[in-house]
Every structure is written in C-alpha cells, then in structure tokens.
Design an enzyme around this catalytic site. Sequence first.
Site, PDB file in Angstrom:
ATOM      1  N   GLU A  43       0.851  -1.186   0.000  1.00  0.00           N
ATOM      2  CA  GLU A  43       0.000   0.000   0.000  1.00  0.00           C
ATOM      3  C   GLU A  43       0.895   1.246   0.000  1.00  0.00           C
ATOM      4  O   GLU A  43       1.962   1.258   0.613  1.00  0.00           O
ATOM      5  CB  GLU A  43      -0.883  -0.015   1.257  1.00  0.00           C
ATOM      6  N   LYS A 113     -10.363   0.123  -1.727  1.00  0.00           N
ATOM      7  CA  LYS A 113     -10.389  -0.242  -0.308  1.00  0.00           C
ATOM      8  C   LYS A 113     -11.696   0.197   0.346  1.00  0.00           C
ATOM      9  O   LYS A 113     -12.103   1.357   0.237  1.00  0.00           O
ATOM     10  CB  LYS A 113      -9.200   0.403   0.395  1.00  0.00           C
ATOM     11  N   CYS A 156      -4.618  -3.633   3.458  1.00  0.00           N
ATOM     12  CA  CYS A 156      -4.235  -3.197   4.802  1.00  0.00           C
ATOM     13  C   CYS A 156      -5.301  -3.413   5.892  1.00  0.00           C
ATOM     14  O   CYS A 156      -5.485  -4.530   6.376  1.00  0.00           O
ATOM     15  CB  CYS A 156      -3.782  -1.743   4.767  1.00  0.00           C
TER      16      CYS A 156
END
Length: 269
Positions: A43, A113, A156
């Site tokens: 990321e 995300k 993440c």
Amino acid sequence: MKSYIAAAIQMTSVPDLQKNLVQAEELIELAKGRGAELVCLPENFAFMGEEKDKIAQAEVIAQSSEKFLKTMAQRFQVTILGGGFPVPVSTGKFYNTALLIDPSGQALARYEKVHLFDVNLPDGNTYRESSTVMAGNRIPPVAPTKELGNLGLSVCYDVRFPELYRHLSQMGADVLFVPAAFTAYTGKDHWQVLIQARAIENTCYVIAPAQTGNHYGMRHTHGHATIVDPWGTILADAGDKPGVAIAEINPIRLEQVRRQMPSLQHRVF
C-alpha cells in the site's frame, strides 16, 4: 495452477513519487532475479506523505502508478500487484486503489479499499483516512488465472475484517493479498497474528507486502512483509528493512492442507 515463486516487496516510501518508483523498480528487478513470477507491492508504494499533499498530487500519482505497473509487468514478464495508490473521484477525495496487472500489461482486477483507518492510537498518533479517501462500495474481486491460481484482493486495514476474506475464499481464492502500511504501534502486536489467522481460517496462501520504517514526521510503519502458507506457517519475512520476501506457492501443499483440515466444508452458519 502451477507451483511458482511469489515476492512480497517491502519499501520505505516517502513524499516523492519518482524516488518511490525508482525504489520499487529496483526491488521488482531483485524479485525477478530470484525467480518471482508474481510480485506484490505494498500500500502507498508510489507516495507516502501528508494526506493534503497526496490529494494535491493524486491525479499525477494515479496516472504514473498505473503506467508504472503496466510497464514493469511487461518489462519483467511478471504479474504485479500495486497494493494501493490514490485515484481521484469527483468528490475531491480519492479511492485507495489496488491494481493487479498481468505480464502483457492488461488489468486482471481492480479494488477500491472499503475499510478506512480512522483510529486514535495510544502512541499519540491519530489517523483519519476517511478525511481524504472515499470508501469503495464493491466487494473485493477474485482474479482467476490459469497458472497462478485464483487471486483475492484486499488492502491493509481490511485484514481486521475476517468476513471479507471468507467471501474471497467462498469465491474460490487460493491466494489472498494483504498489501499494507501497518503502523509500527499496532503492527508489533497484531500484524503477524492477523496474517496467519486469515491464512489458517481460509486455508489460503497469504502474500502481504509492507511498508517499513520512518516515512515523514511521526509516520512509522511496522515492516515484516510476509508470505504465509495455508497451515499458517511463515514461509518468508522481510524483517524491518526495505527488501523482498520470497516463497513458493505450491498447489500440492494447498490441496494437502485443505484435505487434512476441511474446515470450510464444515461451516454451519
């Protein structure tokens, strides 16, 4: 699906797009030299700085990142995951976007995300990802590939939401990506156990490229880019310096673990 070498790249990205892309290219070349056919970048691989600076440069970062990923995939003849970079939207915010590119330069999958990191940590750091990032509204995809297996995307903070990975495993994922910029404070206690848990409970390989070290101001990340097998065994760990974690993704091992521990077939709810 065949047996192949995968690489989880570990970077210390900074608020300098070109410097980061040079670092990423060097590490991709290193991974390729060690036999990797699947290379995963963390990321924020292209830019890691203040959110206001990321917003100001988001258009350039987005265009440069996508072009870079396609160029690297074709040059090194590898499949590449760009684990997260900003793609502007009309609201003035941006999607934190992961992009998977095949060796011909074609996009296999794209994911925005969905879980945003809005947290006050005891070390004094406050994170408000939602202040600049628009949450994705689509379930993460699984990209089917003939040679590398079925590849499931996430980014993440998603790793704390096991239902997302259960969905990916139900969709047939063999490999789960968790590209991250995990904070140093949370990473020391949670990173390894979360990665292993997602692998064990879904009987999948997990490839988790990571950011490490100090990036700007008080922003420190944990490192330990990791590849874990479906039993939860850590196959490779990049430690706390920039580098590459390399391991074999083996379909025989995948089948063996799923046969020995068929927990997904025993689900009641």
